[in-house]
Design an enzyme around this catalytic site. Structure first.
Site, PDB file in Angstrom:
ATOM      1  N   ASP A 156       0.853  -1.194   0.000  1.00 15.43           N
ATOM      2  CA  ASP A 156       0.000   0.000   0.000  1.00 15.43           C
ATOM      3  C   ASP A 156       0.890   1.245   0.000  1.00 15.43           C
ATOM      4  O   ASP A 156       2.026   1.194   0.483  1.00 15.43           O
ATOM      5  CB  ASP A 156      -0.869   0.043   1.274  1.00 15.43           C
ATOM      6  CG  ASP A 156      -2.081  -0.869   1.178  1.00 15.43           C
ATOM      7  OD1 ASP A 156      -2.348  -1.432   0.104  1.00 15.43           O
ATOM      8  OD2 ASP A 156      -2.772  -1.016   2.212  1.00 15.43           O
TER       9      ASP A 156
ATOM     10  N   ARG B 251      -1.167  -0.886  -8.406  1.00 18.35           N
ATOM     11  CA  ARG B 251      -2.540  -0.430  -8.145  1.00 18.35           C
ATOM     12  C   ARG B 251      -2.506   1.080  -8.329  1.00 18.35           C
ATOM     13  O   ARG B 251      -1.591   1.747  -7.847  1.00 18.35           O
ATOM     14  CB  ARG B 251      -2.965  -0.759  -6.715  1.00 18.35           C
ATOM     15  CG  ARG B 251      -4.322  -0.154  -6.340  1.00 18.35           C
ATOM     16  CD  ARG B 251      -4.583  -0.184  -4.822  1.00 18.35           C
ATOM     17  NE  ARG B 251      -4.623  -1.517  -4.282  1.00 18.35           N
ATOM     18  CZ  ARG B 251      -4.294  -1.807  -3.019  1.00 18.35           C
ATOM     19  NH1 ARG B 251      -3.888  -0.849  -2.202  1.00 18.35           N
ATOM     20  NH2 ARG B 251      -4.354  -3.043  -2.590  1.00 18.35           N
TER      21      ARG B 251
END
Ligand code: FAD
Length: 300
Positions: free
Chosen positions: A126, A176
């Site tokens: 992340d 992502r």
């Protein structure tokens, strides 16, 4: 955001934790790994994949980092044992990035070795706020040829287009792309809704047209529509990308994308350290004021 939502957003720190917990319950699978497995099974039955995240960030001791590492390894073992369709998302600050970068790297390695040994499960790094951007990308780059990993890039960051060019050059495979959730200064981040959207679509097309597999992480209808146009223009096969959404957000759009045959992954956070994540989600919810008033005045 309307006036009441803005007011509630700045007042969130004084809203009792019990109320925050109640109105943010939809965003979190629960306190335990068993809760997360239960939610992932439900999502898999709907045709969605998942990525599980052990909640926790900005820790104050290395023993907490070790506990978080251990817990992520437990998640990997469980994904394999329970045969659920999920990978893992990790936050480097929860693994000690701020306290001791070397210890953090050891913790990440331990997680990646476990992921490899439990069926080569994919692990996503992340992206947190800007003090960590370069270090997160660098650690990803150091490990990307040895393990099944990918990083997150944020379309609100002015540097993201360059970061994508660099990732392409160095042979990265999987990112992502999200808008970005943290508060950043205008010198390094786009601030306007439209300029963030424009940069999102520009970066998405750059990444997809250069062969990167992209997790298209957004609930913004305009972006989903724009992404579909890019996918069509590039004639991309459905195994070259996936849409990604957060648990508890825009479920009808999620179902629609699955019905259209797109791969879709839901981010499933769980754990006792739910407060920071919940506050970020509530601030993004356009009906937050209504939910909080209802919880305060009706207890529901
Ligand atoms: C799978 C996934 C992973 C992510 N990982 C990261 C990360 O690593 N780093 C990072 O900085 N950010 C991450 N994000 C968060 C992201 O950066 C955005 O903050 C968030 O997705 C909101 O942006 P949006 O594109 O959905 O657009 P928005 O304009 O914020 O939302 C579009 C619409 O979606 C709905 N919506 C959005 N949020 C909510 C909510 N909480 N409750 C109810 N409705 C809502 C509303 O209808 C809103 O109008 C991630 C997001 C996703 C989906």
């Amino acid at each position: 955001m309307n006036f009441f939502n803005k007011l509630i957003a700045v007042s969130l720190p004084i809203v009792p934790k019990a109320i925050v917990r109640k109105v943010s319950a939809r965003y979190i699978a629960g306190d335990t790994l068993a809760d997360a497995v239960h939610v992932v099974r439900g999502l898999n039955a709907e045709g969605a994949m998942a990525t599980v995240d052990v909640l926790g960030e900005y820790i104050t001791s290395l023993s907490q980092a070790e506990e978080n590492t251990e817990y992520s390894c437990e998640v990997l073992k469980t994904i394999e044992r329970e045969k659920i369709d999920s990978n893992l998302s990790i936050k480097l600050t929860s693994l000690g990035l701020d306290l001791d970068p070397e210890a953090c790297e050891k913790n990440v390695l331990r997680i990646l070795e476990n992921a490899r040994d439990h069926g080569n499960i994919f692990v996503r790094f992340d992206m947190e706020n800007s003090p960590y951007t370069t270090r997160t990308i660098e650690l990803h780059n150091k490990l990307k040829n040895k393990f099944n990993v990918g990083v997150v890039l944020q379309a609100y960051m002015r540097r993201t287009e360059n970061d994508i060019h660099d990732l392409i050059k160095t042979g990265a495979k999987n990112i992502r792309l999200c808008k970005g959730i943290y508060i950043e200064s205008e010198t390094i981040a786009f601030k306007g809704r439209e300029e963030i959207r424009n940069n999102y679509l520009k970066c998405l097309e750059l990444a997809l047209s250069n062969g990167l597999y992209v997790g298209i992480a957004t609930h913004d209808e305009m972006l989903v529509h724009g992404a579909k146009n890019i996918l069509k223009k590039l004639g991309l096969r459905k195994d070259r990308y996936e849409f990604q959404m957060l648990l508890g957000v825009t479920e009808p759009m999620r179902r629609q994308l699955i019905a259209e045959g797109h791969r879709l992954r839901v981010y499933v956070p769980f754990g006792a350290d739910w407060y920071g994540y919940s506050i970020r989600r509530l601030k993004e919810n356009p009906s937050m004021a209504g939910h909080i008033f209802k919880a305060i005045f009706t207890g529901r």
